[in-house]
Write a protein that holds these residues in place. Structure first.
Motif, PDB file in Angstrom:
ATOM      1  N   GLY A 239      42.054 -15.452  35.750  1.00 46.98           N
ATOM      2  CA  GLY A 239      43.228 -15.504  34.886  1.00 46.98           C
ATOM      3  C   GLY A 239      43.689 -16.945  34.838  1.00 46.98           C
TER       4      GLY A 239
ATOM      5  N   GLN B 160      36.482 -10.587  26.436  1.00 50.58           N
ATOM      6  CA  GLN B 160      36.956  -9.751  27.523  1.00 50.58           C
ATOM      7  C   GLN B 160      38.321 -10.265  27.998  1.00 50.58           C
ATOM      8  OE1 GLN B 160      35.289  -7.002  28.577  1.00 50.58           O
ATOM      9  NE2 GLN B 160      33.825  -7.391  26.955  1.00 50.58           N
ATOM     10  N   THR B 161      39.327  -9.420  27.922  1.00 52.47           N
ATOM     11  CA  THR B 161      40.659  -9.823  28.352  1.00 52.47           C
ATOM     12  C   THR B 161      40.936  -9.410  29.787  1.00 52.47           C
ATOM     13  OG1 THR B 161      41.556  -7.778  27.422  1.00 52.47           O
ATOM     14  CG2 THR B 161      41.557  -9.725  26.004  1.00 52.47           C
ATOM     15  N   ASP B 162      40.215  -8.400  30.293  1.00 53.39           N
ATOM     16  CA  ASP B 162      40.410  -7.912  31.643  1.00 53.39           C
ATOM     17  C   ASP B 162      39.161  -8.189  32.473  1.00 53.39           C
ATOM     18  OD1 ASP B 162      42.947  -6.833  31.053  1.00 53.39           O
ATOM     19  OD2 ASP B 162      41.982  -5.075  30.165  1.00 53.39           O
TER      20      ASP B 162
ATOM     21  N   ARG C 266      30.180  -3.787  29.318  1.00 54.02           N
ATOM     22  CA  ARG C 266      31.568  -4.237  29.190  1.00 54.02           C
ATOM     23  C   ARG C 266      32.004  -4.263  27.726  1.00 54.02           C
ATOM     24  NH1 ARG C 266      31.214  -9.718  32.382  1.00 54.02           N
ATOM     25  NH2 ARG C 266      29.493  -9.104  33.705  1.00 54.02           N
TER      26      ARG C 266
ATOM     27  N   ARG D  28      35.626  -4.454  37.061  1.00 54.73           N
ATOM     28  CA  ARG D  28      35.634  -4.145  38.485  1.00 54.73           C
ATOM     29  C   ARG D  28      34.434  -3.267  38.827  1.00 54.73           C
ATOM     30  NH1 ARG D  28      40.039  -6.909  41.118  1.00 54.73           N
ATOM     31  NH2 ARG D  28      41.571  -7.314  39.476  1.00 54.73           N
TER      32      ARG D  28
END
Length: 254
Positions: free
Chosen positions: A165, A21-23, A16, A26
């Motif tokens: 989120g 990590q902002t997202d 990653r 998946r």
């Protein structure tokens, strides 16, 4: 000695990258090996210890704790819980198996080798999933809240609210601690959420849709529930409630 903290799974996942990590990452199921699973097992807890699978099952009058051969799915040993208890999540810590109950506020403690009952520990609220980070027991109660508990007393040490989120993640269910992160089934979803145990933030999701082959889908088959990581060979096993199969899987980036 405390239960070993599972390590090594990170090497199976695509990187990653470094930094925050902002997202949410998946992943999907890449390969799978089918293994027989007891169709009568309403799976609530699922974990490895010394190369064997252990499983706790639910339903009043049907709840049990089992030792299972991971190669064949054969039940090698079984302890039936009293009929007035609905078995829930389970884990092992320092040679002791802990099995939650749903509404009964009781955590059963057994010797993992002999299945001799050692204690009954009390708690408030519902019991759903259970795992350990090697220091505390980590428990879900069907909400967005995880509680960290003392293994000797089951007294709550701290709590953690899980968010995807800005939204709280409800119905957290069966848990597994893998490589410093909490993996969680979310009741009713064919998706596993990977959670940072410090912030409570969801860092990744594993799409498990299609894991159970359509030919096994009947009216009796229930939801995905069961995550077991075997540190002996760095393998991941998944199953569900009343599923006729469990799966040894790997994952890949979506």
């Amino acid at each position: 000695m405390a239960a070993a903290v599972f390590t090594g799974f990170a090497s199976m996942l695509p990187s990653r990258g470094s930094g925050p990590q902002t997202d949410v990452a998946r992943y999907v199921i890449d390969t799978k090996e089918e293994i027989r699973h007891d169709l009568a097992a309403y799976t609530q807890g699922f974990f490895f210890h010394d190369g064997y699978l252990y499983e706790s099952t639910g339903q009043y009058g049907e709840s049990s704790f089992r030792k299972v051969d991971p190669a064949t799915g054969k039940v090698l040993k079984q302890e039936i819980l009293p009929a007035q208890y609905f078995g829930e999540g389970s884990c092992v810590f320092d040679g002791r198996a802990y099995i939650l109950s749903w509404y009964e506020g009781t955590c059963f403690v057994y010797d993992i080798d002999s299945f001799t009952k050692l204690a009954e520990l009390k708690y408030q609220g519902q019991g759903w999933g259970l795992t350990t980070d090697g220091r505390s027991l980590i428990m879900s109660d069907g909400t967005s809240r995880l509680s960290f508990r003392d293994p000797m007393t089951f007294i709550e040490q701290r709590t953690l609210t899980v968010r995807d989120g800005g939204d709280e993640v409800q119905y957290l269910n069966e848990l597994e601690y893998i490589d410093g992160e909490i993996w969680a089934n979310v009741y009713g979803l064919d998706e596993i959420f990977i959670i940072d145990p410090l912030s409570g933030q969801v860092t990744a999701k594993v799409d498990c849709r299609g894991l159970l082959d359509s030919r096994y889908r009947t009216s009796a088959v229930d939801v995905l529930n069961g995550i077991a990581w075997n540190p002996v060979d760095s393998s991941l096993y998944l199953t569900g409630k009343y599923w006729p199969r469990m799966y040894k899987v790997t994952v890949k980036e979506k």
